[in-house]
Design a protein around this motif. Structure first.
Motif, PDB file in Angstrom:
ATOM      1  N   HIS A  16       0.828  -1.208   0.000  1.00  0.00           N
ATOM      2  CA  HIS A  16       0.000   0.000   0.000  1.00  0.00           C
ATOM      3  C   HIS A  16       0.865   1.261   0.000  1.00  0.00           C
ATOM      4  CE1 HIS A  16      -3.137   2.833   1.045  1.00  0.00           C
ATOM      5  NE2 HIS A  16      -2.499   3.145   2.149  1.00  0.00           N
ATOM      6  N   TYR A  17       1.842   1.330   0.874  1.00  0.00           N
ATOM      7  CA  TYR A  17       2.664   2.529   0.970  1.00  0.00           C
ATOM      8  C   TYR A  17       3.616   2.696  -0.214  1.00  0.00           C
ATOM      9  CZ  TYR A  17       0.696   3.673   5.431  1.00  0.00           C
ATOM     10  OH  TYR A  17      -0.189   4.022   6.420  1.00  0.00           O
ATOM     11  N   ARG A  18       4.067   1.619  -0.790  1.00  0.00           N
ATOM     12  CA  ARG A  18       4.937   1.714  -1.972  1.00  0.00           C
ATOM     13  C   ARG A  18       4.159   2.133  -3.211  1.00  0.00           C
ATOM     14  NH1 ARG A  18       9.457  -3.007  -2.147  1.00  0.00           N
ATOM     15  NH2 ARG A  18      10.377  -2.578  -0.112  1.00  0.00           N
ATOM     16  N   ALA A  19       2.909   1.702  -3.299  1.00  0.00           N
ATOM     17  CA  ALA A  19       2.125   1.919  -4.517  1.00  0.00           C
ATOM     18  C   ALA A  19       1.201   3.123  -4.462  1.00  0.00           C
ATOM     19  CB  ALA A  19       1.293   0.673  -4.811  1.00  0.00           C
ATOM     20  N   HIS A  20       1.024   3.737  -3.307  1.00  0.00           N
ATOM     21  CA  HIS A  20      -0.045   4.728  -3.143  1.00  0.00           C
ATOM     22  C   HIS A  20       0.028   5.915  -4.095  1.00  0.00           C
ATOM     23  CE1 HIS A  20       2.747   7.055  -0.656  1.00  0.00           C
ATOM     24  NE2 HIS A  20       1.919   8.068  -0.822  1.00  0.00           N
ATOM     25  N   THR A  21       1.198   6.294  -4.555  1.00  0.00           N
ATOM     26  CA  THR A  21       1.273   7.414  -5.482  1.00  0.00           C
ATOM     27  C   THR A  21       1.118   6.977  -6.939  1.00  0.00           C
ATOM     28  OG1 THR A  21       3.679   7.253  -5.599  1.00  0.00           O
ATOM     29  CG2 THR A  21       2.747   8.756  -3.949  1.00  0.00           C
ATOM     30  N   LYS A  22       1.216   5.683  -7.201  1.00  0.00           N
ATOM     31  CA  LYS A  22       1.157   5.181  -8.570  1.00  0.00           C
ATOM     32  C   LYS A  22      -0.142   4.467  -8.901  1.00  0.00           C
ATOM     33  CE  LYS A  22       6.098   4.607  -8.467  1.00  0.00           C
ATOM     34  NZ  LYS A  22       7.165   3.686  -8.253  1.00  0.00           N
ATOM     35  N   THR A  23      -0.710   3.801  -7.927  1.00  0.00           N
ATOM     36  CA  THR A  23      -1.915   3.015  -8.169  1.00  0.00           C
ATOM     37  C   THR A  23      -2.663   2.819  -6.852  1.00  0.00           C
ATOM     38  OG1 THR A  23      -2.773   1.017  -9.212  1.00  0.00           O
ATOM     39  CG2 THR A  23      -0.810   0.759  -7.854  1.00  0.00           C
ATOM     40  N   GLU A  24      -3.880   2.334  -6.955  1.00  0.00           N
ATOM     41  CA  GLU A  24      -4.676   2.058  -5.767  1.00  0.00           C
ATOM     42  C   GLU A  24      -4.698   0.558  -5.518  1.00  0.00           C
ATOM     43  OE1 GLU A  24      -8.670   3.979  -4.503  1.00  0.00           O
ATOM     44  OE2 GLU A  24      -9.145   2.297  -5.812  1.00  0.00           O
ATOM     45  N   VAL A  25      -4.334   0.158  -4.332  1.00  0.00           N
ATOM     46  CA  VAL A  25      -4.348  -1.253  -3.956  1.00  0.00           C
ATOM     47  C   VAL A  25      -5.693  -1.560  -3.323  1.00  0.00           C
ATOM     48  CG1 VAL A  25      -3.289  -3.032  -2.526  1.00  0.00           C
ATOM     49  CG2 VAL A  25      -1.860  -1.291  -3.614  1.00  0.00           C
ATOM     50  N   ARG A  26      -6.346  -2.590  -3.821  1.00  0.00           N
ATOM     51  CA  ARG A  26      -7.629  -3.012  -3.256  1.00  0.00           C
ATOM     52  C   ARG A  26      -7.493  -4.442  -2.743  1.00  0.00           C
ATOM     53  NH1 ARG A  26     -11.075  -0.879  -8.353  1.00  0.00           N
ATOM     54  NH2 ARG A  26     -10.416   1.284  -8.172  1.00  0.00           N
ATOM     55  N   VAL A  27      -8.091  -4.682  -1.601  1.00  0.00           N
ATOM     56  CA  VAL A  27      -8.020  -5.987  -0.958  1.00  0.00           C
ATOM     57  C   VAL A  27      -9.411  -6.602  -0.935  1.00  0.00           C
ATOM     58  CG1 VAL A  27      -7.439  -7.199   1.175  1.00  0.00           C
ATOM     59  CG2 VAL A  27      -6.115  -5.192   0.491  1.00  0.00           C
ATOM     60  N   VAL A  28      -9.515  -7.830  -1.403  1.00  0.00           N
ATOM     61  CA  VAL A  28     -10.783  -8.553  -1.334  1.00  0.00           C
ATOM     62  C   VAL A  28     -10.743  -9.431  -0.098  1.00  0.00           C
ATOM     63  CG1 VAL A  28     -12.291 -10.218  -2.464  1.00  0.00           C
ATOM     64  CG2 VAL A  28     -11.051  -8.525  -3.837  1.00  0.00           C
ATOM     65  N   ALA A  29     -11.655  -9.153   0.821  1.00  0.00           N
ATOM     66  CA  ALA A  29     -11.750  -9.918   2.066  1.00  0.00           C
ATOM     67  C   ALA A  29     -13.206 -10.335   2.248  1.00  0.00           C
ATOM     68  CB  ALA A  29     -11.267  -9.104   3.243  1.00  0.00           C
ATOM     69  N   ALA A  30     -13.543 -11.450   1.640  1.00  0.00           N
ATOM     70  CA  ALA A  30     -14.929 -11.915   1.639  1.00  0.00           C
ATOM     71  C   ALA A  30     -15.284 -12.667   2.919  1.00  0.00           C
ATOM     72  CB  ALA A  30     -15.170 -12.817   0.435  1.00  0.00           C
ATOM     73  N   GLU A  31     -14.331 -13.321   3.493  1.00  0.00           N
ATOM     74  CA  GLU A  31     -14.584 -14.153   4.668  1.00  0.00           C
ATOM     75  C   GLU A  31     -14.153 -13.437   5.945  1.00  0.00           C
ATOM     76  OE1 GLU A  31     -16.123 -17.074   4.368  1.00  0.00           O
ATOM     77  OE2 GLU A  31     -16.171 -16.821   2.203  1.00  0.00           O
ATOM     78  N   ARG A  32     -14.817 -13.769   7.014  1.00  0.00           N
ATOM     79  CA  ARG A  32     -14.498 -13.169   8.312  1.00  0.00           C
ATOM     80  C   ARG A  32     -13.054 -13.428   8.720  1.00  0.00           C
ATOM     81  NH1 ARG A  32     -14.648 -13.649  13.958  1.00  0.00           N
ATOM     82  NH2 ARG A  32     -15.776 -11.942  14.954  1.00  0.00           N
ATOM     83  N   VAL A  33     -12.537 -14.597   8.396  1.00  0.00           N
ATOM     84  CA  VAL A  33     -11.174 -14.970   8.790  1.00  0.00           C
ATOM     85  C   VAL A  33     -10.138 -14.046   8.140  1.00  0.00           C
ATOM     86  CG1 VAL A  33     -10.801 -16.708   6.984  1.00  0.00           C
ATOM     87  CG2 VAL A  33      -9.653 -16.946   9.180  1.00  0.00           C
ATOM     88  N   THR A  34     -10.440 -13.456   7.005  1.00  0.00           N
ATOM     89  CA  THR A  34      -9.520 -12.504   6.388  1.00  0.00           C
ATOM     90  C   THR A  34      -9.904 -11.056   6.684  1.00  0.00           C
ATOM     91  OG1 THR A  34     -10.762 -12.692   4.315  1.00  0.00           O
ATOM     92  CG2 THR A  34      -8.753 -13.989   4.518  1.00  0.00           C
ATOM     93  N   ARG A  35     -11.165 -10.793   6.870  1.00  0.00           N
ATOM     94  CA  ARG A  35     -11.630  -9.431   7.136  1.00  0.00           C
ATOM     95  C   ARG A  35     -11.333  -8.993   8.579  1.00  0.00           C
ATOM     96  NH1 ARG A  35     -16.419 -10.294   5.561  1.00  0.00           N
ATOM     97  NH2 ARG A  35     -17.276 -10.662   7.628  1.00  0.00           N
ATOM     98  N   ARG A  36     -11.496  -9.896   9.524  1.00  0.00           N
ATOM     99  CA  ARG A  36     -11.364  -9.557  10.946  1.00  0.00           C
ATOM    100  C   ARG A  36      -9.981  -9.022  11.320  1.00  0.00           C
ATOM    101  NH1 ARG A  36     -13.795  -7.295  14.888  1.00  0.00           N
ATOM    102  NH2 ARG A  36     -13.485  -8.230  16.913  1.00  0.00           N
ATOM    103  N   PRO A  37      -8.881  -9.622  10.877  1.00  0.00           N
ATOM    104  CA  PRO A  37      -7.563  -9.050  11.208  1.00  0.00           C
ATOM    105  C   PRO A  37      -7.398  -7.623  10.669  1.00  0.00           C
ATOM    106  CG  PRO A  37      -7.306 -11.282  10.412  1.00  0.00           C
ATOM    107  CD  PRO A  37      -8.734 -10.905  10.180  1.00  0.00           C
ATOM    108  N   LEU A  38      -7.976  -7.345   9.519  1.00  0.00           N
ATOM    109  CA  LEU A  38      -7.911  -5.998   8.964  1.00  0.00           C
ATOM    110  C   LEU A  38      -8.682  -5.015   9.842  1.00  0.00           C
ATOM    111  CD1 LEU A  38      -8.479  -6.974   5.245  1.00  0.00           C
ATOM    112  CD2 LEU A  38      -6.339  -6.133   6.219  1.00  0.00           C
TER     113      LEU A  38
END
Length: 59
Positions: A16-38
Motif C-alpha cells: 500500500h505505501y509503496r504503490a499509493h502514489t502510482k496506483t490504488e491497492v484493493r483488498v478482497v476480504a470476503a470471509e471473516r477470517v480474512t476481514r477480521r484481522p484488517l
C-alpha cells in the motif's frame, strides 16, 4: 485467501505505501477470517477493502 496473519498484514501495508502514489491497492476480504484481522488492526480504514472481486474491480 483463506487465512491472514501478521506477515500478510505487513505485506499489505508495505504494498500500500509503496504503490499509493502510482496506483490504488484493493483488498478482497470476503470471509471473516480474512476481514477480521484488517478490522482489528485498523487497516480496513487505510486499505480499500471490498467484500468481492467484482466490487473491487468496479470501484
Amino acid at each position: 485467501m483463506s487465512f491472514l496473519h501478521s506477515a500478510g498484514l505487513n505485506t499489505l501495508v508495505e504494498i500500500h505505501y509503496r504503490a499509493h502514489t502510482k496506483t490504488e491497492v484493493r483488498v478482497v476480504a470476503a470471509e471473516r477470517v480474512t476481514r477480521r484481522p484488517l478490522e482489528l488492526t485498523g487497516l480496513d480504514t487505510e486499505l480499500k477493502v471490498r467484500p468481492t472481486l467484482a466490487d473491487a474491480l468496479h470501484h
